[in-house]
Write a protein that holds these residues in place. Structure first.
Motif, PDB file in Angstrom:
ATOM      1  N   ASP A   1       0.848  -1.204   0.000  1.00  0.00           N
ATOM      2  CA  ASP A   1       0.000   0.000   0.000  1.00  0.00           C
ATOM      3  C   ASP A   1       0.876   1.243   0.000  1.00  0.00           C
ATOM      4  OD1 ASP A   1      -2.377  -1.495   0.125  1.00  0.00           O
ATOM      5  OD2 ASP A   1      -2.146  -1.720   2.283  1.00  0.00           O
ATOM      6  N   ILE A   2       1.877   1.211   0.827  1.00  0.00           N
ATOM      7  CA  ILE A   2       2.795   2.347   0.908  1.00  0.00           C
ATOM      8  C   ILE A   2       3.486   2.534  -0.439  1.00  0.00           C
ATOM      9  CG2 ILE A   2       4.863   3.239   2.031  1.00  0.00           C
ATOM     10  CD1 ILE A   2       4.114   1.584   4.468  1.00  0.00           C
ATOM     11  N   ALA A   3       3.886   1.419  -0.997  1.00  0.00           N
ATOM     12  CA  ALA A   3       4.600   1.465  -2.273  1.00  0.00           C
ATOM     13  C   ALA A   3       3.746   2.152  -3.340  1.00  0.00           C
ATOM     14  CB  ALA A   3       4.968   0.047  -2.704  1.00  0.00           C
ATOM     15  N   ARG A   4       2.487   1.784  -3.367  1.00  0.00           N
ATOM     16  CA  ARG A   4       1.586   2.367  -4.357  1.00  0.00           C
ATOM     17  C   ARG A   4       1.472   3.876  -4.151  1.00  0.00           C
ATOM     18  NH1 ARG A   4      -3.254   0.327  -3.028  1.00  0.00           N
ATOM     19  NH2 ARG A   4      -2.309  -1.708  -2.773  1.00  0.00           N
ATOM     20  N   VAL A   5       1.241   4.258  -2.914  1.00  0.00           N
ATOM     21  CA  VAL A   5       1.094   5.684  -2.611  1.00  0.00           C
ATOM     22  C   VAL A   5       2.375   6.466  -2.918  1.00  0.00           C
ATOM     23  CG1 VAL A   5       0.765   7.356  -0.753  1.00  0.00           C
ATOM     24  CG2 VAL A   5      -0.670   5.303  -0.867  1.00  0.00           C
ATOM     25  N   ALA A   6       3.504   5.887  -2.568  1.00  0.00           N
ATOM     26  CA  ALA A   6       4.769   6.607  -2.737  1.00  0.00           C
ATOM     27  C   ALA A   6       5.367   6.423  -4.130  1.00  0.00           C
ATOM     28  CB  ALA A   6       5.768   6.151  -1.676  1.00  0.00           C
ATOM     29  N   GLY A   7       4.783   5.506  -4.885  1.00  0.00           N
ATOM     30  CA  GLY A   7       5.280   5.301  -6.239  1.00  0.00           C
ATOM     31  C   GLY A   7       6.635   4.620  -6.298  1.00  0.00           C
ATOM     32  N   VAL A   8       6.835   3.652  -5.409  1.00  0.00           N
ATOM     33  CA  VAL A   8       8.085   2.879  -5.455  1.00  0.00           C
ATOM     34  C   VAL A   8       7.716   1.401  -5.366  1.00  0.00           C
ATOM     35  CG1 VAL A   8       9.424   4.695  -4.339  1.00  0.00           C
ATOM     36  CG2 VAL A   8       8.360   2.894  -2.953  1.00  0.00           C
ATOM     37  N   SER A   9       8.720   0.553  -5.392  1.00  0.00           N
ATOM     38  CA  SER A   9       8.427  -0.878  -5.276  1.00  0.00           C
ATOM     39  C   SER A   9       8.249  -1.250  -3.809  1.00  0.00           C
ATOM     40  CB  SER A   9       9.566  -1.690  -5.871  1.00  0.00           C
ATOM     41  OG  SER A   9      10.661  -1.670  -4.990  1.00  0.00           O
ATOM     42  N   GLN A  10       7.570  -2.375  -3.613  1.00  0.00           N
ATOM     43  CA  GLN A  10       7.338  -2.844  -2.246  1.00  0.00           C
ATOM     44  C   GLN A  10       8.655  -3.146  -1.551  1.00  0.00           C
ATOM     45  OE1 GLN A  10       7.431  -6.685  -1.663  1.00  0.00           O
ATOM     46  NE2 GLN A  10       7.747  -6.019   0.431  1.00  0.00           N
ATOM     47  N   ALA A  11       9.585  -3.700  -2.291  1.00  0.00           N
ATOM     48  CA  ALA A  11      10.872  -4.043  -1.693  1.00  0.00           C
ATOM     49  C   ALA A  11      11.592  -2.797  -1.195  1.00  0.00           C
ATOM     50  CB  ALA A  11      11.726  -4.792  -2.696  1.00  0.00           C
ATOM     51  N   ALA A  12      11.473  -1.734  -1.996  1.00  0.00           N
ATOM     52  CA  ALA A  12      12.127  -0.487  -1.586  1.00  0.00           C
ATOM     53  C   ALA A  12      11.540  -0.008  -0.268  1.00  0.00           C
ATOM     54  CB  ALA A  12      11.945   0.561  -2.670  1.00  0.00           C
ATOM     55  N   VAL A  13      10.231  -0.169  -0.130  1.00  0.00           N
ATOM     56  CA  VAL A  13       9.582   0.230   1.115  1.00  0.00           C
ATOM     57  C   VAL A  13      10.203  -0.527   2.283  1.00  0.00           C
ATOM     58  CG1 VAL A  13       7.436   0.181   2.418  1.00  0.00           C
ATOM     59  CG2 VAL A  13       7.409   0.834   0.007  1.00  0.00           C
ATOM     60  N   SER A  14      10.354  -1.808   2.108  1.00  0.00           N
ATOM     61  CA  SER A  14      10.939  -2.627   3.175  1.00  0.00           C
ATOM     62  C   SER A  14      12.321  -2.109   3.555  1.00  0.00           C
ATOM     63  CB  SER A  14      11.031  -4.088   2.714  1.00  0.00           C
ATOM     64  OG  SER A  14      11.775  -4.851   3.645  1.00  0.00           O
TER      65      SER A  14
END
Lengths: 362, 362
Positions: free
Chosen positions: B19-32
């Motif tokens: 969800d964060i990834a979508r909002v921030a426009g990055v990949s999920q892995a980057a969020v992690s």
DNA sequence: CTGAAAGCGCTTACAG
DNA sequence: CTGAAAGCGCTTACAG
């Protein structure tokens, strides 16, 4: 690949379903179905099932509880989160029987217990939601302790995570199993009155907890019902000022004292010591009653060997019932109320007698 | 899809990294990476990181501990398998401090504890290997208790599952943390001899456990080193025959008795009662020493208020050290020995005095 | 009756 | 410096 080399390949690593699948020559999903004994699993060929079962046995397979839980099934693990150390340094710690009850019922229900070590530190900075949040690895959780961080709990409620408090809580919607202190406390006062006492004092600790509030409410209720004057009835103490309090009361003609028994035991210890120093005989010179000792861990009256009169807190039963309620919540079918108060058993004891000088009974 | 409708789609569900990834426009892995603040995460563009952090904050993200544990291959859960109930009914149960130590260190190390409840009982009445095998749900396990099923344990060794015994074990290759009873027991005898005693008896329980064997060995060692006659030195008891034993010893001129203190406390209780019934003064008429009470839970000598002379078992420290060792084993890097004996602290106490009548010292 | 696939929510190498 | 992929060990639809 020989059996031997296969086993070696598996090596030190914990066996998992895919290992079983390889050995038994089926798919990993089939292993899951068969091991769990689901309808679809039971429907598989008898011989296939046996092969899987044998392989699991041989490899010493045990499901990973974390993976099981993530894949959204049950763990058969119940959390126990105490907002203090679970094994307190003081061996005679009063809440111990609760834990015994929890363990007993969990065992009876085939559930293991996860102790969330509420790292004394975490309790201090208890507002850390992550600390409480990890209870999610269990199917549900029991909370226990006087000082409870509110915010993390609220989140758990929002998330719909099943949990039960041990001890009554004020927060609406929070399931709990507590002790029914109000009527029990009122009844203690009634017994004192029945024995002839009219001048009574209630000694309680400086502590804001539902259990303390309920006891006081019960004492006041009992006093009012007996037509007693409730002014000056309640005296909070930390135990240190017991001599002064006692002296004042005797001068006023007080003949009986009701004492709150809590974790610390400070109030009772303080009063007991004061009675001893004053050279008083209990119950000859002064009647005593104690509100809420744990069953089986009651103290003894000062001087004598008599057990305190009062009531027992059904700690063990609270622990047991909390486990039952939690399991109902997890199953999604709370059978009875989700907020329960268990009755406290009166204790005859030997610290209540008629006041001296004996009043003539009408 | 508007932001609003997207948020609605997410709904009540807890926000996750995607969800964060979508909002921030990055990949999920980057969020992690960013959320965990790893080196690679910190290396990302400052502005990107801020966007992710903001989105996480806005969505109220909290990592799912279950998924975290699964992905990181560590449960952060240590098993605690006691071969009896973990919370014994008898509150003053002697091994309690061990559990306190275990909890303390586990909390300090960020580990939760799994209490194997149901399985413990099942194992007791069945030697059921499956029961013990269940401990493998944890990263490693602590075992504790006198009566231990051997076969299932052997299986665990074979499988390379990390575990630690609390208490010394004879089985080769089994890691443990125990108490060093031999020198401690010998030293108690030495103290008695130094006080002038030559006729000593050692009262031990009928029990076959390494701890009992070690104590006896130490007593015999101490006696030999002092040149004492070891014939008749050791007397096993169940506590019931204490009067007879005591009578006989007094007739023989015994002036000091060393007593083994174990779970049940039967030997000490029996002797204490016998001393009381005989009207003896301790240490005036008879010196007493106790081998191994838990720190802080020592009993009191009969009649007097003096603590027993002898030594303390470092139970709390054993619990703590066992956790440390287990963690080393799990990490695959046992720092020190995997079989450890902790020193027992001598206790001065007040139950050792010169024998009566006082011997003239050469 | 059986098997291959997707997914739980993360972490961690590993390509670009 | 960044992103897409695989994998942790399970469960649960869903095709054949």
């Amino acid at each position: 690949m020989t059996d031997a080399s296969r086993e070696r390949a598996v090596g030190r690593r914990r066996p998992r379903q895919s290992d079983i699948a390889r050995v038994a020559g089926v798919s990993q999903a089939a292993v899951s179905l068969i091991l769990r004994g689901t309808p679809s699993g039971m429907a598989l060929a008898r011989e296939t099932r046996q092969r899987v079962l044998d392989a699991a046995e041989e490899l010493g397979y045990v499901p990973d509880p974390v993976a099981t839980r993530l894949a959204s099934a049950r763990n058969a693990m119940l959390g126990l989160y105490t907002f203090s150390t679970t094994f307190p340094t003081d061996v005679a710690h009063s809440y111990y029987p609760v834990l015994a009850g929890v363990e007993e019922e969990a065992a009876a229900q085939g559930q293991d217990l996860i102790l969330f070590t509420g790292s004394a530190r975490a309790a201090a900075r208890a507002q850390d939601p992550a600390a409480v949040r990890r209870v999610r690895v269990a199917d549900g959780c029991l909370f226990f302790g006087r000082h409870v961080p509110e915010e993390p709990i609220r989140r758990l409620v929002e998330d719909g995570f099943p949990f039960v408090y041990i001890g009554r809580r004020d927060e609406p919607g929070v399931p709990y199993v507590g002790a029914d202190y109000v009527p029990a406390s009122a009844q203690v006062v009634a017994r004192l009155v029945a024995a002839g006492h009219r001048k009574i004092r209630y000694l309680r600790e400086h502590d804001q907890a539902p259990a303390s509030a309920d006891r006081e409410e019960g004492v006041l209720k009992g006093a009012r019902e007996a037509g007693l004057d409730t002014r000056g009835l309640v005296a909070p103490t930390d135990g240190a000022d017991a001599d002064a309090l006692l002296g004042g009361w005797l001068a006023e003609g007080v003949t009986a004292v009701v004492v709150e028994q809590t974790d610390t035991g400070a109030a009772l210890a303080g009063l007991g010591a004061a009675v001893g120093r004053a050279g008083l005989d209990c119950p000859g010179d002064l009647s005593l009653a104690v509100l809420g000792a744990a069953t089986g861990t009651r103290g003894r009256a000062p001087g004598g060997g008599a057990a305190f009169s009062g009531f027992d807190v059904p700690m063990r039963e609270m622990g047991r019932d909390a486990v039952r309620l939690l399991l109902e919540l997890i199953a999604g079918s709370p059978g009875a109320a989700t907020r329960r108060l268990l009755p406290c058993e009166p204790v005859e004891g030997g610290t209540i007698a008629a006041p001296r000088p004996p009043k003539k009974h009408t």
